[in-house]
Design an enzyme around this catalytic site. Structure first.
Site, mmCIF file in Angstrom:
data_model
loop_
_atom_site.group_PDB
_atom_site.id
_atom_site.type_symbol
_atom_site.label_atom_id
_atom_site.label_comp_id
_atom_site.label_asym_id
_atom_site.label_seq_id
_atom_site.Cartn_x
_atom_site.Cartn_y
_atom_site.Cartn_z
ATOM 1 N N LYS A 51 0.850 -1.263 -0.077
ATOM 2 C CA LYS A 51 -0.095 -0.026 -0.026
ATOM 3 C C LYS A 51 0.858 1.266 -0.129
ATOM 4 O O LYS A 51 1.851 1.388 0.880
ATOM 5 C CB LYS A 51 -0.860 -0.071 1.490
ATOM 6 C CG LYS A 51 -1.942 1.027 1.285
ATOM 7 C CD LYS A 51 -2.943 0.795 2.386
ATOM 8 C CE LYS A 51 -4.054 1.848 2.454
ATOM 9 N NZ LYS A 51 -5.035 1.833 3.568
ATOM 10 N N SER A 96 -9.945 1.476 2.521
ATOM 11 C CA SER A 96 -9.208 2.011 1.750
ATOM 12 C C SER A 96 -7.851 1.359 1.109
ATOM 13 O O SER A 96 -7.234 1.854 0.078
ATOM 14 C CB SER A 96 -8.478 3.412 2.651
ATOM 15 O OG SER A 96 -7.719 2.495 3.542
ATOM 16 N N SER A 133 -10.120 -1.238 6.740
ATOM 17 C CA SER A 133 -9.690 -0.858 5.427
ATOM 18 C C SER A 133 -8.754 -2.022 4.752
ATOM 19 O O SER A 133 -8.565 -1.903 3.691
ATOM 20 C CB SER A 133 -8.355 0.423 5.430
ATOM 21 O OG SER A 133 -9.255 1.486 5.531
#
Ligand SMILES: [Mg+2]
Ligand SMILES: [Zn+2]
Lengths: 473, 486, 100
Positions: B83, B158, B182
């Site tokens: 990420k 997310s 997330s």
């Protein structure tokens, strides 16, 4: 006490003293904690506040903080770190990690040489900010074209010591800072140099009519860089507030900055930037919670502090604390005690240490110092001669007898002085008449004449003694 | 057109084994994934940065080390997508924000270091909601990620890029961060395994903070076992993170196949219809999962976590409050974007106004408000008390139950743009996942079923702190039950 | 609890957070923040007196490091990422007002 305030007004001062701790590394990272290095060389992701970096508390800083807390008679307990949020470029994260509602040290006091105890509200741990230089015509923040930031100091461990508003005079304010310096130096937790900024003082100043109970609005004065400016800033600010009150105005509670160049305080931020720091518990750090053994260990390791040392020396010398405070402040109390213990007259030891040894002890040893004082006491040397020998002992060391002999110093003996004085009485009958009639200033004439003919090697005390004996004859 | 999602993937474990034995070359493996990226990345947009050159160099290095007889770690030659809110030294790390568009950190996050030490090959940095604020990856400054199962749908968020990367076969494993769901929610929406570890179990050093007391880094994988392997690699005490747990965790892999016989498993009734907005279909599939576990010998009962009704309120005050402070440092002074201004304050304002997207601004303002003088007690202070209450609820339930079960996401993947107009509608997506973040407990989402729309549905398994081994065991049982069924 | 947030309060909060809002944004954000705060009112139903606030999910204490020098960054690499630098320092525009 005189504060140069108008009649009927009382001064109320509380001090916030920021002390940089002398740890090897910063508070939350392993960067070197050092003054004066090339800008932005002692930095890492943590103290630059780079995204993703996290703080870890320096154990030494915590120990120093607790030592200081105990030295200031505080209770030391569970504490938590908090974030104080505000934007400023010298603060890399745009929040400062500090302690808010649960500081490490609470509720202590500092005893001043004058005997007054000033209450300490708290002494908490926090991180320092970086340093900003302002580039432009003035070199000051106002009127600068732009500014440059160095983060070497960002994250240096600080203890903020907050006193209660119990200081009532400018002298007390200065005394408080001096005394605090003494404690810090005794603990060896800071170099405590005001001129390098390792001690920084903010003063909360207010005034009130004597006899009032309530405190009035206070202003916080920042940017005070020396004891002298502390005194000047407090005086200026107090009078500014009094003038406002006397014009039926009320000072607004605000932060003001001392301007050394024109001797005034000025408001800091504009009103619209109302301070709302949005404190909350620092989620990246966990609480500190020393157990009783830790506190006991800290207590046992504490050195003796100026107040105790003053008491010890005063007792030994059988003098008042105020007479020996300076010697303790200079750290010469151990030397004084040793000299007194080897038999020297305390009054003379204190006199020399106070007046003639302010620049340091150099090569002087307590033994040599004690023999010198004995020579002086037995009138082998006059006080002037003793002072001269003392100067030499500081520079070169050695024994006072030898130094005195080298210089050919020897007090003129009493018989010789009596003969000299008899001769003077014969030579100057008019002056003698006036002296006997009580005209004291003529005494100086006779002493001067004796000194002239002995080239200053006579003991003034003895001369005076003989002159007085002659009157009564 | 959707990328062809292969039926079964090669696991990270087998890649590593075969690379180490010399049967497969790391470069070959990498090329397979790079070609999948080349074919489908333009549709999916899972990455902010694909590191083709760097990854090839790393894979060649791995092959060399194998050839020279070195002992390599458990992820030798395994391509991994990370990420874009995890610091990678010298590699752009943006958090999908304009304000960090060109920022290159001078250091690696601890997790990234550990992945490298385990032999993994960093294949790219994945797209996300800006600063991890969102549940659909539509809040990225660089455009949304799409769900590989249906490109008109969101992947969740997310960590949508990381979930989509694994689902699309761009990497066998990936790393995300989970502040309110997330990792788990996009895992559920993309049909992969996603884990939020115990708070303090994985170092946060080098993770661009959203809400420090809630953030945890965790893995995505195609299998429970792969997730456990990655979790073991990235977990463990880190002296650089003060909130890192120093006690060792029991192995996540031992006992993975021990089944659920005799375990007491509670289904959280509030998340099974007690709270509005959770689709009956999802609730139904969660009940099916419970029956599967029951059939395997677990005792299933409904339990109540009353404070879970208030989690959303608590979370949407605590997380923004911490975020408002964490994101202050993006001020145009030291790194990242600067938009000029006459004065410092103007420069700060221009930079932040232009650099942050609307969701980030919304949360910064909400958090600033919740902490500001006069409102702290009413909002932030109360939210912290709800959090305590929730922790007490969990403690009580865990005194009688070993494991808890709930849906992961209230619904299957929704259409792009469907929930962007009203923030509150989007926030409700996190209702099942938030409780674990507030109390710091671990949880996993395991792909279990498909909805009527053909989109994946995951089931969430919750356990007490540091009990990940148990969590993986239950997840593994569910996983194998599902594959047996098919 | 208080009533949902006003436009003035949103403007103030934006100011504290160093954000600029257009009139239209101010209106939209006020409405949206109001909705979240309105939702947050549901906790009023809870009895929270005497409950200890919970800031940390895991109860650790006394985590410290030794006072030992660690790795520092090269200045060039640090300033390389800076929007503006001069003389080994970070450059910022004119500052109005002293540090608070
Ligand atoms: Mg302070
Ligand atoms: Zn540092």
């Amino acid at each position: 006490m005189n504060n140069n305030l108008k009649d009927d007004w009382e001064l109320i001062v509380g001090l916030e003293v920021h002390v940089e701790l002398g740890t090897k590394t910063k508070l939350f990272c392993g960067c070197v904690n050092q003054f004066g290095d090339e800008p932005n060389t002692n930095v890492c992701p943590v103290c630059l506040g780079l995204p993703g970096s996290l703080p870890v508390v320096n154990e030494k800083a915590v120990i120093y903080a607790m030592q200081l807390g105990r030295a200031l008679n505080c209770s030391v307990g569970r504490s938590i770190f908090a974030r104080k949020n505000y934007f400023y470029p010298d603060m890399p994260k745009d929040y400062q990690i500090t302690q808010y509602d649960q500081p490490t040290n609470m509720d202590g006091y500092l005893e001043l040489p004058s005997g007054v105890k000033i209450g300490i509200e708290r002494a908490h741990i926090e991180e320092d900010t970086g340093k900003t230089v302002h580039v432009g015509s003035t070199g000051r923040i106002s009127g600068s074209d732009y500014s440059l930031v160095d983060y070497n100091r960002a994250g240096v461990p600080l203890i903020e010591i907050v006193s209660y508003p119990e200081i009532r005079t400018i002298d007390q304010a200065k005394e408080y800072v001096e005394e605090l310096r003494g404690v810090l130096l005794a603990l060896e937790v800071s170099d405590a140099k005001m001129e390098e900024g390792s001690i920084r003082v903010d003063a909360n100043v207010s005034v009130r009519i004597e006899g009032e109970d309530e405190l009035r609005t206070r202003c916080e004065i920042k940017n005070v860089n020396s004891l002298r400016s502390l005194g000047r800033a407090i005086e200026y600010e107090a009078n500014r507030q009094i003038d406002l009150y006397e014009n039926s105005e009320i000072p607004s509670q605000e932060t003001r900055h001392w301007d050394e160049s024109d001797g005034r305080t000025r408001p800091g931020r504009s009103k619209e930037d109302a301070e709302d720091y949005r404190y909350f518990q620092e989620p990246d750090l966990v609480p500190l919670n020393p157990n009783t053994e830790t506190i006991e260990m800290i207590d046992q390791g504490l050195p003796s502090f100026p107040s105790e040392r003053r008491m010890q020396l005063a007792t030994l010398a059988q003098m008042d604390v105020s007479e020996i405070a300076l010697i303790v402040e200079r750290g010469h109390d151990g030397f004084a005690a040793e000299t007194i213990n080897s038999g020297a007259a305390p009054q003379v030891v204190i006199k020399h240490l106070t007046n003639n040894l302010s620049d340091g002890l150099g090569e002087l040893t307590p033994t040599a110092f004690a023999s010198l004082i004995q020579m002086e006491e037995s009138a082998e040397l006059t006080s002037t001669q003793a002072k001269k020998v003392l100067g030499e002992l500081v520079l070169q060391g050695g024994r006072p007898q030898e130094v005195a002999a080298q210089f050919g110093l020897e007090a003129v003996d009493t018989d010789e002085l009596e003969t000299l004085i008899n001769q003077l009485i014969t030579d100057y009958p008019d002056e003698w008449e006036r002296f006997c009639g009580g005209e004291k200033k003529v005494q100086g004439f006779f002493v001067g004449e004796v000194m002239k003919s002995t080239r200053g090697q006579a003991d003034g005390k003895v001369i005076n003694q003989i002159l007085n004996e002659r009157i009564s004859d | 057109m959707s990328p062809s999602v292969p039926d079964s993937f090669v696991t990270a474990e087998s890649i590593s084994e075969k690379v180490k034995s010399g049967e497969w070359s790391a470069v070959e493996i990498l090329d397979k994934y790079l070609s999948q990226i080349e074919q489908h990345e333009s549709e999916v947009h899972a990455f902010n940065t694909v590191l083709e050159g760097e990854a090839r160099a790393a894979a060649r290095e791995t092959d060399k080390r194998v050839a020279s007889g070195e002992t390599l770690g458990p992820l030798a030659g395994v391509p991994i997508a990370v990420k874009d809110n995890l610091c990678t030294k010298g590699i752009r790390t943006t958090a999908s924000s304009r304000i960090l568009e060109n920022w290159k950190p001078p250091y690696d996050a601890t997790v990234v270091q550990k992945l490298f030490s385990a032999g993994a090959t960093l294949i790219g940095k994945t797209n996300m909601d800006e600063f991890a604020m969102g549940s659909s990856t539509e809040n990225s400054a660089f455009g949304p990620t799409r769900n590989p199962h249906d490109l008109s749908c969101v992947p969740g968020g997310s960590s949508g890029g990381s979930a989509a990367a694994v689902a699309a076969g761009f990497a066998p494993i990936s790393i995300g961060s989970d502040t309110g769901g997330s990792i788990r929610q996009p895992a559920s929406l993309c049909g992969v395994v996603g884990v939020k570890p115990t708070y303090g179990g994985v170092s946060r050093y080098g993770l661009l903070a959203f809400a420090s007391s809630l953030d945890q880094i965790g893995p995505f994988a195609n299998t429970v076992r792969d997730a456990a392997i990655v979790h073991e690699v990235i977990g463990g005490h880190d002296p650089k993170d003060s909130t890192s747990i120093s006690e060792p965790f029991p192995s996540f892999l031992d006992g993975l196949d021990h089944g659920v016989e005799g375990l007491k498993i509670g289904i959280i009734s509030e998340l099974m219809g007690g709270i509005e907005g959770i689709s009956p279909e999802v609730i139904g599939k969660t009940r099916e999962a419970a029956s599967v576990l029951s059939a395997n010998g677990a005792l299933i009962e409904e339990v109540s976590i009353p404070a879970s009704l208030y989690c959303l309120s608590s979370y949407y005050l605590i997380a923004p409050a911490e975020a408002s402070s964490n994101l202050s440092r993006y001020d145009g002074v030291r790194y990242g974007l600067r938009v000029q201004g006459e004065t410092l304050a103007e420069m700060n304002i221009n930079t932040r106004t232009n650099g942050f997207g609307n969701e980030v601004k919304r949360r910064i303002m909400l958090g600033t408000y919740a902490l500001s003088a006069g409102y702290y007690d009413a909002y932030y202070g109360k939210a912290l008390k709800v959090r305590r209450l929730l922790a007490q609820n969990f403690d009580e339930v865990y005194s009688k139950f070993d494991v808890l079960l709930s849906p992961t996401s209230p619904c299957t993947a929704f259409k792009l743009g469907e929930k962007t107009s009203d923030p509150m509608t989007m926030y409700v997506n996190d209702v099942c996942t938030i409780p674990s973040n507030l109390v710091g407990h671990p949880a996993i989402s395991v792909p279990f079923a498909s909805g009527n729309d053909g989109m994946p549905i995951g089931v969430q398994i919750l356990v007490p702190p540091m009990q990940e081994a148990l969590m993986y065991r239950v997840a593994s049982t569910l996983e194998s039950a599902k594959s047996n069924e098919q | 609890m208080t009533e949902p947030i006003s436009e003035e309060e949103v403007a103030h909060v934006a100011h504290l957070a160093r954000l600029r809002l257009s009139d239209q944004e101010l209106e939209i954000f006020t409405r949206q923040l109001g909705a979240v705060l309105e939702h947050a009112k549901d906790v009023e139903a809870l009895q929270l007196d005497g409950i200890e606030p919970m800031s940390h999910p895991f109860p650790l204490e006394n985590v410290t490091r030794e006072d030992e020098v660690g790795e520092m960054l090269e200045r060039e690499k640090v300033l390389d990422q800076a929007p503006a630098a001069e003389d080994g320092r970070f450059q910022v525009p004119q500052i109005l007002g002293e540090q608070p």
